[in-house]
Design a protein around this motif. Structure first.
Motif, short mmCIF file in Angstrom:
data_model
loop_
_atom_site.label_atom_id
_atom_site.label_comp_id
_atom_site.label_asym_id
_atom_site.label_seq_id
_atom_site.Cartn_x
_atom_site.Cartn_y
_atom_site.Cartn_z
N ASP A 143 0.83 -1.20 0.00
CA ASP A 143 0.00 0.00 0.00
C ASP A 143 0.88 1.26 0.00
O ASP A 143 0.65 2.19 -0.79
CB ASP A 143 -0.91 -0.04 1.25
CG ASP A 143 -1.95 1.04 1.20
OD1 ASP A 143 -2.95 0.83 0.51
OD2 ASP A 143 -1.74 2.11 1.81
N THR A 144 1.91 1.26 0.84
CA THR A 144 2.81 2.42 0.91
C THR A 144 3.51 2.61 -0.43
O THR A 144 3.63 3.74 -0.93
CB THR A 144 3.89 2.17 2.01
OG1 THR A 144 3.21 1.84 3.21
CG2 THR A 144 4.78 3.38 2.22
N ARG A 147 1.09 3.99 -3.09
CA ARG A 147 0.78 5.41 -2.88
C ARG A 147 1.98 6.28 -3.25
O ARG A 147 1.81 7.37 -3.79
CB ARG A 147 0.34 5.66 -1.43
CG ARG A 147 -1.02 5.06 -1.19
CD ARG A 147 -1.55 5.33 0.20
NE ARG A 147 -2.65 4.43 0.50
CZ ARG A 147 -3.91 4.61 0.12
NH1 ARG A 147 -4.24 5.67 -0.58
NH2 ARG A 147 -4.85 3.73 0.43
N ARG A 148 3.18 5.75 -2.98
CA ARG A 148 4.39 6.51 -3.36
C ARG A 148 4.46 6.62 -4.89
O ARG A 148 4.72 7.69 -5.44
CB ARG A 148 5.63 5.81 -2.81
CG ARG A 148 6.84 6.71 -2.80
CD ARG A 148 8.04 6.04 -2.12
NE ARG A 148 7.85 5.75 -0.72
CZ ARG A 148 8.28 4.65 -0.11
NH1 ARG A 148 8.92 3.72 -0.77
NH2 ARG A 148 8.08 4.48 1.18
N MET A 150 1.99 6.48 -6.96
CA MET A 150 0.90 7.34 -7.46
C MET A 150 1.19 8.82 -7.23
O MET A 150 0.57 9.68 -7.85
CB MET A 150 -0.43 6.96 -6.78
CG MET A 150 -1.01 5.67 -7.34
SD MET A 150 -2.38 5.04 -6.35
CE MET A 150 -3.55 6.34 -6.38
N ASN A 151 2.13 9.08 -6.30
CA ASN A 151 2.47 10.48 -5.99
C ASN A 151 3.85 10.86 -6.50
O ASN A 151 4.39 11.88 -6.10
CB ASN A 151 2.37 10.71 -4.49
CG ASN A 151 0.92 10.79 -4.05
OD1 ASN A 151 0.25 11.78 -4.30
ND2 ASN A 151 0.41 9.72 -3.44
N LEU A 203 -6.61 -1.20 -4.97
CA LEU A 203 -6.54 0.09 -4.27
C LEU A 203 -7.46 1.12 -4.91
O LEU A 203 -8.16 1.86 -4.21
CB LEU A 203 -5.09 0.59 -4.29
CG LEU A 203 -4.83 1.91 -3.59
CD1 LEU A 203 -5.03 1.77 -2.09
CD2 LEU A 203 -3.41 2.42 -3.86
N ASN A 204 -7.47 1.17 -6.23
CA ASN A 204 -8.27 2.19 -6.92
C ASN A 204 -9.65 1.69 -7.33
O ASN A 204 -10.42 2.41 -7.94
CB ASN A 204 -7.53 2.68 -8.17
CG ASN A 204 -6.31 3.51 -7.80
OD1 ASN A 204 -6.31 4.15 -6.76
ND2 ASN A 204 -5.28 3.47 -8.63
N GLY A 216 -2.27 12.39 -7.05
CA GLY A 216 -2.41 11.24 -6.15
C GLY A 216 -3.74 10.51 -6.21
O GLY A 216 -3.95 9.52 -5.51
N GLU A 217 -4.67 10.98 -7.06
CA GLU A 217 -6.01 10.36 -7.10
C GLU A 217 -6.30 9.80 -8.48
O GLU A 217 -5.97 10.44 -9.49
CB GLU A 217 -7.10 11.43 -6.84
CG GLU A 217 -7.02 12.13 -5.52
CD GLU A 217 -7.67 11.32 -4.41
OE1 GLU A 217 -8.50 10.44 -4.75
OE2 GLU A 217 -7.34 11.56 -3.24
#
Ligand SMILES: N[C@@H](CCC(=O)N[C@@H](CS)C(=O)NCC(=O)O)C(=O)O
Length: 239
Positions: A143-144, A147-148, A150-151, A203-204, A216-217
């Motif tokens: 998950d981390t 998210r990294r 995606m950002n 996740l999405n 990030g979205e």
């Protein structure tokens, strides 16, 4: 290029079925390609060489998007992709422009019967994409990491292949759209990492690729982004 008698361009499902059914003991090589995919140019040469070298092999070139019924029936998700069959039985599946793996597989299934000559230059040349890896870790670590990723920049495109060498028509169209609109973006090739591929779907809550991420979205896939580009919403979101 001179015609090779055991190499066919497939133009319809009926022709495809007819060719496969003629001899159910014959090994066939299905080559799924796209005219816009650069690695397919080299692999077409490889297929031509292999067809000459193994006259008993039936080679079928199938334009993946033009013959979508056939592509779907073999779960083709990217180009180039290769399927080896004996009659209707699946023997092997090779993904990407991996000429050595392809030559080795054909030798395994047809070669012993035909005592093949050494590989020619063009069979060795194309660069294969790195194989997909699955990085092990806890769900929290994944998950981390997702998210990294995606950002990693303001606009991130998760796609098959790269903007210069896309490996799926949907990914090609969305990266062309972003480039034509001069939108700066980074990308991640989900074919190189199975945990990212499956993890992002969860996740999405989005089952397919491409996935466009802005700030990030998740924004959506090709259909949504195309529509947002037409209505001007995409420009607003990026501003
Ligand atoms: N209509 C979708 C098309 C995308 C699509 O169907 N992608 C498929 C084939 S490339 C996919 O990602 N399948 C799941 C997978 O390969 O993991 C969009 O708007 O993005």
């Amino acid at each position: 290029m001179a015609a090779v008698s055991n190499l066919y361009q497939v133009e319809s499902s009926d022709q495809f079925k007819g060719l496969l059914s003629k001899d159910l003991q014959r090994v066939s090589l299905l080559y799924f390609w796209a005219p816009w995919a650069e690695p397919c140019k080299q692999m077409t040469e490889v297929i031509t060489e292999l067809s000459k070298k193994y006259p008993k092999l039936l080679s079928l070139q199938i334009e993946a998007e033009g013959q979508s019924d056939i592509s779907e029936s073999f779960d083709i998700e990217s180009v180039p992709s290769f399927i080896i069959l004996r009659g209707h039985t699946l023997l092997d599946r090779i993904l990407g422009a991996d000429a050595p793996a392809l030559a080795k597989a054909i030798e395994k299934y047809v070669g012993s019967a035909e005592s093949p000559a050494p590989l020619s230059r063009s069979e060795k040349s194309p660069a294969a994409p790195p194989p997909a890896v699955e990085k092990k870790g806890t769900p929290e670590e994944l998950d981390t990491r997702l998210r990294r990723l995606m950002n990693q920049s303001r606009v991130v495109l998760f796609m098959k292949g790269s903007p210069d060498q896309p490996r799926c028509g949907f990914s090609r169209k969305i990266s062309d759209l972003l480039r034509n609109k001069n939108i700066e973006f980074s990308h991640f090739d989900i074919l190189t990492d199975e945990s990212v591929r499956q993890g992002l779907k969860k996740l999405n809550d989005w089952p397919t690729f491409p996935q466009l991420i802005i700030k990030g979205e998740l924004v959506g896939g090709l259909d949504i982004v195309k529509e947002m580009a037409e209505t001007g919403e995409l420009d607003q979101l990026i501003a």
